[in-house]
Design a protein around this motif. Structure first.
Motif, short mmCIF file in Angstrom:
data_model
loop_
_atom_site.label_atom_id
_atom_site.label_comp_id
_atom_site.label_asym_id
_atom_site.label_seq_id
_atom_site.Cartn_x
_atom_site.Cartn_y
_atom_site.Cartn_z
N PRO A 79 0.79 -1.23 0.00
CA PRO A 79 0.00 0.00 0.00
C PRO A 79 0.82 1.28 0.00
O PRO A 79 0.44 2.26 -0.65
CB PRO A 79 -0.84 -0.13 1.28
CG PRO A 79 -0.11 -1.12 2.13
CD PRO A 79 0.52 -2.07 1.18
N PHE A 80 1.95 1.31 0.71
CA PHE A 80 2.73 2.54 0.78
C PHE A 80 3.38 2.87 -0.56
O PHE A 80 3.56 4.04 -0.90
CB PHE A 80 3.77 2.46 1.89
CG PHE A 80 3.22 2.82 3.26
CD1 PHE A 80 1.86 2.96 3.47
CD2 PHE A 80 4.07 3.01 4.34
CE1 PHE A 80 1.35 3.29 4.72
CE2 PHE A 80 3.58 3.35 5.60
CZ PHE A 80 2.23 3.49 5.79
N ARG A 81 3.75 1.86 -1.30
CA ARG A 81 4.30 2.13 -2.63
C ARG A 81 3.24 2.78 -3.51
O ARG A 81 3.49 3.76 -4.21
CB ARG A 81 4.81 0.85 -3.28
CG ARG A 81 5.50 1.10 -4.62
CD ARG A 81 5.88 -0.18 -5.33
NE ARG A 81 4.69 -0.90 -5.79
CZ ARG A 81 4.73 -1.83 -6.75
NH1 ARG A 81 5.88 -2.16 -7.30
NH2 ARG A 81 3.63 -2.44 -7.12
N ALA A 82 2.02 2.23 -3.46
CA ALA A 82 0.93 2.77 -4.27
C ALA A 82 0.59 4.20 -3.86
O ALA A 82 0.36 5.08 -4.71
CB ALA A 82 -0.30 1.87 -4.15
N ILE A 83 0.55 4.46 -2.56
CA ILE A 83 0.25 5.81 -2.08
C ILE A 83 1.33 6.79 -2.53
O ILE A 83 1.04 7.89 -3.03
CB ILE A 83 0.13 5.82 -0.55
CG1 ILE A 83 -1.14 5.08 -0.11
CG2 ILE A 83 0.11 7.25 -0.01
CD1 ILE A 83 -1.24 4.86 1.39
N ALA A 84 2.60 6.39 -2.37
CA ALA A 84 3.70 7.28 -2.75
C ALA A 84 3.67 7.60 -4.24
O ALA A 84 3.85 8.77 -4.65
CB ALA A 84 5.04 6.65 -2.37
N ASN A 85 3.45 6.59 -5.07
CA ASN A 85 3.42 6.81 -6.51
C ASN A 85 2.31 7.77 -6.91
O ASN A 85 2.52 8.70 -7.71
CB ASN A 85 3.25 5.48 -7.24
CG ASN A 85 4.48 4.60 -7.16
OD1 ASN A 85 5.55 5.05 -6.73
ND2 ASN A 85 4.36 3.35 -7.55
N ARG A 86 1.11 7.56 -6.35
CA ARG A 86 -0.01 8.42 -6.72
C ARG A 86 0.23 9.86 -6.24
O ARG A 86 -0.03 10.82 -6.97
CB ARG A 86 -1.31 7.89 -6.11
CG ARG A 86 -2.53 8.80 -6.33
CD ARG A 86 -2.86 9.01 -7.82
NE ARG A 86 -3.31 7.78 -8.39
CZ ARG A 86 -4.58 7.35 -8.36
NH1 ARG A 86 -5.51 8.09 -7.79
NH2 ARG A 86 -4.90 6.21 -8.92
N LEU A 87 0.71 10.02 -5.01
CA LEU A 87 0.92 11.36 -4.50
C LEU A 87 2.02 12.09 -5.27
O LEU A 87 1.91 13.31 -5.50
CB LEU A 87 1.26 11.31 -3.01
CG LEU A 87 0.13 10.87 -2.08
CD1 LEU A 87 0.57 10.93 -0.63
CD2 LEU A 87 -1.12 11.70 -2.30
N ALA A 88 3.05 11.38 -5.68
CA ALA A 88 4.10 12.02 -6.48
C ALA A 88 3.53 12.48 -7.82
O ALA A 88 3.89 13.56 -8.32
CB ALA A 88 5.26 11.05 -6.69
N GLU A 89 2.65 11.69 -8.40
CA GLU A 89 2.01 12.09 -9.65
C GLU A 89 1.15 13.35 -9.47
O GLU A 89 0.97 14.13 -10.41
CB GLU A 89 1.14 10.95 -10.18
CG GLU A 89 1.94 9.75 -10.66
CD GLU A 89 1.05 8.56 -11.00
OE1 GLU A 89 -0.19 8.68 -10.81
OE2 GLU A 89 1.58 7.52 -11.44
#
Length: 342
Positions: free
Chosen positions: A80-90
């Motif tokens: 989940p943290f990888r997915a959250i980080a990727n979306r927020l960076a986008e």
């Protein structure tokens, strides 16, 4: 958060150098962030992810749930943290995620660590964020126990907002009892072991020295099991169970009541919970709402503790679910940040 339950004897089953990484091609990110906790020199290694254009509108550090988690908070193949980080960076945010002390590439004393220790780790991460992203709003996003950490850090002057996913809002011993009750009743329709678990947790929560508490809990469990308690394999299991409930982390968690910390939060706060969460039930979200009117509380229907859409919410279902975190969860977070950080 570990899943704590009771079925006679089972008590326990189930947080300087920098370069920048683009939000693209993030499958195998290098270690480009190192944070040191000045209290005990723990070395926390992780990933600092920023938007592709390098412009950061806000920054977050992610705080994981209990147990030693890697920077992606990998749980049963979900990250989940990888997915959250990727979306927020986008979406224009910088995101720092770290291997917990003693996990992955991070170091630090874990045997004596408590929630307060992990809170110190994330506080150090806030300091690190302030050094690499000055002048922008910064916050903590915490899952489960990480939600407690976020709540505690809302008083930190370098923290401008918090986001909590399934943050416990009741005292720790109540959380543990609730976990056992919810799962056992769902599976068998009754919870006969509750009186025993209450006695065991009361002993673990007490100030009894380790050896005295261990003897008392072993006696309670042996009385329940009768002759079975003398079997070598059972004795070994009992010893392991008791050692776990008497770790510094577990005993301190049982004693923790976040009520005052929840009431003290004056920063912008998004609090979320899954409707089918068996580990930190959505009653905790209602308690947050009752204690702090400033918190924006959102219940995600059909979601479990991992913020995945599910059928039952039981931990046994985690393996069969696909994805890292639901799209609804990600949209809720990004929409809230959009209106919170101009």
């Amino acid at each position: 958060m570990r899943f704590f339950h009771t079925a006679l004897l089972l008590l326990i089953s189930a947080f300087t150098y920098v370069t920048s990484i683009s939000a693209h091609n993030v499958q195998d990110l290098p270690d480009n962030a190192i944070v040191y906790n000045p209290v005990d020199s723990a070395r926390l290694v992780g990933t600092w992810l920023i938007p592709e254009n390098g412009k950061i509108r806000g920054a977050l550090v992610l705080a994981s749930g209990s147990g030693q988690q890697d920077r992606d908070e990998t749980i049963m193949n979900h990250r989940p943290f990888r997915a959250i980080a990727n979306r927020l960076a986008e979406e224009g945010y910088g995101v720092l995620r770290l291997d917990d002390r003693g996990a992955g590439k991070s170091t630090g004393d874990i045997e004596n660590a408590t929630t307060a220790t992990f809170t110190g780790d994330i506080a150090a991460a806030l300091d690190w964020l302030d050094s690499v992203a000055p002048g922008v709003k910064k916050g903590v996003l915490g899952h489960s126990e990480g939600g407690l950490i976020a709540i505690n850090l809302a008083q930190n002057p370098k923290c401008d907002f918090i986001i909590t996913l399934a943050a416990p809002a009741y005292p720790g011993d109540s959380i543990i009892l609730s976990q056992g009750r919810n799962l056992t009743v769902a599976m068998s329709g009754k919870y006969d072991a509750e009186p025993l678990q209450k006695k065991i947790l009361a002993t673990a929560k007490s100030d009894l020295p380790y050896n005295d508490a261990k003897s008392a809990i072993l006696e309670l469990m042996s009385e329940q099991l009768g002759e079975q308690a003398n079997l070598p394999i059972v004795k070994k299991q009992l010893e392991a169970q008791v050692e776990t409930v008497l770790t510094p982390w577990f005993r301190e968690f049982l004693r923790t009541d976040p009520k005052n910390a929840i009431m003290a939060v004056e920063k912008p706060w998004l609090a979320m919970n899954g409707e089918k969460d068996f580990q930190v039930s959505h009653d905790n979200l209602a308690r947050i709402s009752g204690l702090n009117y400033n918190a924006e509380c959102i219940l995600l229907l059909g979601h479990n503790h991992l913020f995945l859409e599910c059928s039952t919410g039981w931990p046994q279902e985690y393996f069969s679910l696909k994805g890292d975190i639901s799209e609804e969860t990600l949209k809720t977070i990004t929409n809230w940040l959009e209106k919170t950080i101009p």
